[in-house]
Design an enzyme around this catalytic site. Structure first.
Site, PDB file in Angstrom:
ATOM      1  N   HIS A 117      86.961 -19.133 -82.819  1.00  0.00           N
ATOM      2  CA  HIS A 117      86.628 -18.082 -81.867  1.00  0.00           C
ATOM      3  C   HIS A 117      87.382 -16.801 -82.216  1.00  0.00           C
ATOM      4  O   HIS A 117      88.528 -16.857 -82.684  1.00  0.00           O
ATOM      5  CB  HIS A 117      87.008 -18.493 -80.445  1.00  0.00           C
ATOM      6  N   GLU A 135      91.957 -20.923 -75.801  1.00  0.00           N
ATOM      7  CA  GLU A 135      91.676 -22.029 -74.895  1.00  0.00           C
ATOM      8  C   GLU A 135      92.787 -23.066 -74.924  1.00  0.00           C
ATOM      9  O   GLU A 135      93.652 -23.073 -75.807  1.00  0.00           O
ATOM     10  CB  GLU A 135      90.340 -22.678 -75.252  1.00  0.00           C
ATOM     11  N   HIS A 193      88.940 -25.339 -85.445  1.00  0.00           N
ATOM     12  CA  HIS A 193      89.155 -26.547 -84.647  1.00  0.00           C
ATOM     13  C   HIS A 193      87.843 -27.261 -84.369  1.00  0.00           C
ATOM     14  O   HIS A 193      86.762 -26.704 -84.563  1.00  0.00           O
ATOM     15  CB  HIS A 193      89.822 -26.180 -83.308  1.00  0.00           C
ATOM     16  N   ARG A 213      80.291 -21.076 -85.667  1.00  0.00           N
ATOM     17  CA  ARG A 213      80.256 -22.386 -86.324  1.00  0.00           C
ATOM     18  C   ARG A 213      80.488 -22.215 -87.822  1.00  0.00           C
ATOM     19  O   ARG A 213      79.778 -21.477 -88.487  1.00  0.00           O
ATOM     20  CB  ARG A 213      78.912 -23.082 -86.102  1.00  0.00           C
TER      21      ARG A 213
END
Length: 344
Positions: A117, A135, A193, A213
């Site tokens: 991200h 996150e 990740h 992705r």
């Protein structure tokens, strides 16, 4: 049997200046191809979707807003309620414009894509002013051999990554970390990740849905098509340095009559505590201060109980999510449960 006896309830004392009431939320749901059925089976979501990969329990994001389930704003989108009542968010700088966080349950029956991200600066410039996405994961359950991918075993360069993606050998460079129930992982923007098969996760993140992705195992969706990759963007934001194996943070449970809590994560975007509630045999009130600085969200991960405020009693169960506005009315809670408490 629950009781309204004041001496047997955990009490939230919140300044009642604006007289705001807490309310339950209903989630938005996502049927990504890697999902399973545990969100219905374990949390009784009752959502007619299979697979059920994610439930966005507290969200104002345009890709999936939660709905208000109780109280004055019942059947309204949380996004619309917050827009009409920005004072519900509090005075914390991060709450100035919108709800800054998004809270999810994630059921990974299969591996998620290897992804990354962007941070706030990159997303603001290249993704129409969006927030980036840092996150945190709290592992609710994990299969015996469950793992996650967290960066690379060693430093790697862009050319090597591109070649390995082209010839299907990228997995040999990815660091795989065993996980178990109750683990906590902080995943900053830029960290490559993936959540892998067998993990049931609660995720707290910035209010963003920007995912690049890098690799998706060459699998196809229900239409027989491979999912879009974003290799160029991913490599612009990814940290290609070797990552240290993530270690569990030091956690200290603080006990009071009827409740214990521990800090799981504190960063510039959010603060998350795990709360263990057990007032079954307690005869002394426990007070928790919630003021004007920030809203709070309580996400029940185990057990059940009941909330009380004014003339209202509201039962809650495993999987339920309660939004508490800043400066809410005073409330009490009684039961035996575990919850995540999220604020700014």
């Amino acid at each position: 049997m629950y009781t309204t006896n004041r001496n047997s309830c955990l009490t939230f004392e919140i300044k009642p200046e604006l007289n705001n009431r807490p309310f339950m939320l209903l989630p938005a749901a996502k049927d990504y191809l890697w999902g399973g059925n545990r969100l219905n089976e374990d949390f009784a979501k009752g959502i007619n979707m299979s697979p059920l990969a994610e439930t966005w329990e507290c969200s104002t994001h345009p890709d999936g807003s939660s709905m208000v389930a109780t109280g004055e704003f019942k059947d309204q989108k949380l996004a619309d309620v917050i827009k009409a009542h920005p004072e519900f968010l509090g005075t914390h700088p991060k709450t100035e414009d919108e709800l800054p966080i998004l809270i999810k349950f994630i059921d990974a029956k299969k591996d998620l894509s290897v992804q990354v991200h962007p941070d706030d600066d990159y997303a603001r410039e290249h993704e129409n002013g969006s927030l980036g996405k840092t996150e945190m994961w709290y592992v609710l359950d994990a299969a015996k051999d469950a793992k996650l991918i967290y960066g690379f075993y060693r430093d790697i360069d862009e050319e090597t990554i591109r070649k390995s993606l082209a010839n299907g050998t990228v997995e040999k460079y990815l660091q795989k970390v065993p996980i178990q129930k109750d683990d906590v992982f902080f995943v900053p923007a830029g960290q490559v990740h993936a959540i892998c098969a067998g993990a049931l996760i609660a995720e707290i993140q910035e209010n963003s849905n920007i995912t690049y992705r890098l690799y998706d195992y060459n699998r196809v969706d229900k239409m027989g098509k491979t999912r879009e990759l974003h290799i160029d963007k991913a490599l612009k934001v990814a940290n290609l340095k070797g990552s240290l194996t993530p270690r569990q943070p030091m956690r200290v449970l603080k006990f009071r009559p009827g409740v214990a809590d521990e800090l799981l994560c504190r960063c510039k975007y959010f603060e998350v505590f795990r709360v263990l509630l057990n007032t079954e045999s307690v005869r002394k009130m426990v007070q928790i201060q919630v003021g004007a600085n920030s809203f709070q969200v309580l996400l029940c991960t185990e057990g059940c109980g009941i909330f009380f405020w004014e003339d209202t009693s509201l039962p809650f169960y495993k999987g339920d999510c309660l939004f508490i506005p800043a400066n809410s009315v005073s409330m009490r809670i009684h039961g035996k449960a575990q919850m995540l408490k999220v604020s700014c």
